[in-house]
Design an enzyme around this catalytic site. Sequence first.
Site, PDB file in Angstrom:
ATOM      1  N   THR A 134       0.865  -1.179   0.000  1.00 23.92           N
ATOM      2  CA  THR A 134       0.000   0.000   0.000  1.00 23.92           C
ATOM      3  C   THR A 134       0.897   1.223   0.000  1.00 23.92           C
ATOM      4  OG1 THR A 134      -1.792  -1.128   1.171  1.00 23.92           O
ATOM      5  CG2 THR A 134      -1.775   1.270   1.254  1.00 23.92           C
ATOM      6  N   LYS A 209      -7.702   1.472  -2.748  1.00 31.37           N
ATOM      7  CA  LYS A 209      -7.309   1.059  -1.401  1.00 31.37           C
ATOM      8  C   LYS A 209      -7.400   2.212  -0.409  1.00 31.37           C
ATOM      9  CE  LYS A 209      -5.502  -1.196   2.061  1.00 31.37           C
ATOM     10  NZ  LYS A 209      -4.178  -1.808   2.114  1.00 31.37           N
ATOM     11  N   LYS A 284      -0.870   4.963   8.579  1.00 36.14           N
ATOM     12  CA  LYS A 284      -0.165   5.108   7.300  1.00 36.14           C
ATOM     13  C   LYS A 284      -1.145   5.281   6.147  1.00 36.14           C
ATOM     14  CE  LYS A 284       2.004   2.229   3.857  1.00 36.14           C
ATOM     15  NZ  LYS A 284       2.388   0.845   3.490  1.00 36.14           N
TER      16      LYS A 284
END
Length: 339
Positions: A134, A209, A284
Amino acid sequence: MVAHDPRRGHRSGRRALLRTSRRARTRPRRSSRHHRGGGLVSRTVAFIGLGHMGGPMAVNLTKAGHRVLGHDLVPAAVEAAARSGVKTVASATEAVTPADVVVSMLPAGHHVLGLYDDILTTARPGTLFVDCSTIDVADARAAHERALAAGMRALDAPVSGGVVGAEAATLTFMAGGGEGEFTEARPLLEAMGKKAVHCGGPGAGQAAKICNNMILGVSMIAVSEAFVLGESLGLSHQALYDVASTASGQCWALSVNCPVPGPVPTSPANRDYTPGFAAALMAKDLGLAANAVHEGGVHAELGLRAAELYAAYAERVGATEDFSGIVRTIRDRSGEAAT
């Protein structure tokens, strides 16, 4: 639709990413990945990054009959993967040289770009690179560009489902890149997960995502606040769950990853918030979403506030607590506000 990235120039640059490079077009066609009878042909897969997510994913590829050559810089990760049946090698270059497909699962965009700089010159022309990390959308697009310039093919395919999903092979993959690359990668993705969605061109998987995890972060905070409010009103956790899980408050943060012990026995709250999806990882991802919000000029009040709350929470607990443990922060702050 993926928002235009101001760092990438005009749209023509994005369309160029979808064209196959001259080196890749002129290479000899490989044999089909399927037998004539339809059976899956075993692929040689280089898997770079054997951590909490990557390790189980590599194991599941091995279980599906693929030849997996795994590498990680952390000796303990290498040893764990080897014990589970993954053939491990001493370097990323050694893993990549004979591979049909290179899968990476790394912490951040600079790790992915650094890896590509190291191994693109040693991979066979036309090798498919599938990055499951990611990372920032711009970094994902840069990785595509570098792969194509080197005569390779690329797909960004981040995952949702956490460590539990990686171990159980129930991950959801969000893929960005060409249709052909997605079609080729799909059998591998399905060996590691339950669903794979082609979201669009380069970077579209990463875009999906961060949007998905912004929804998750905001909803977990909302569910946690509701439970703390219920406590203050004398409402039991089970009563609130029984109502909300079958009413308009139903969501994944409530029904699967419930932030309080009791109603959902498999949720991390019943294991003292041992991570399924660590707070640091949520921080994050929300940070990546916040960057995209600022760059795109999007008004996203709740998304930005969620990023702030999780950044502060993760600074205290890091990877030691599940992201649902933020309910305890909300409870503590509520007690402070009442005094």
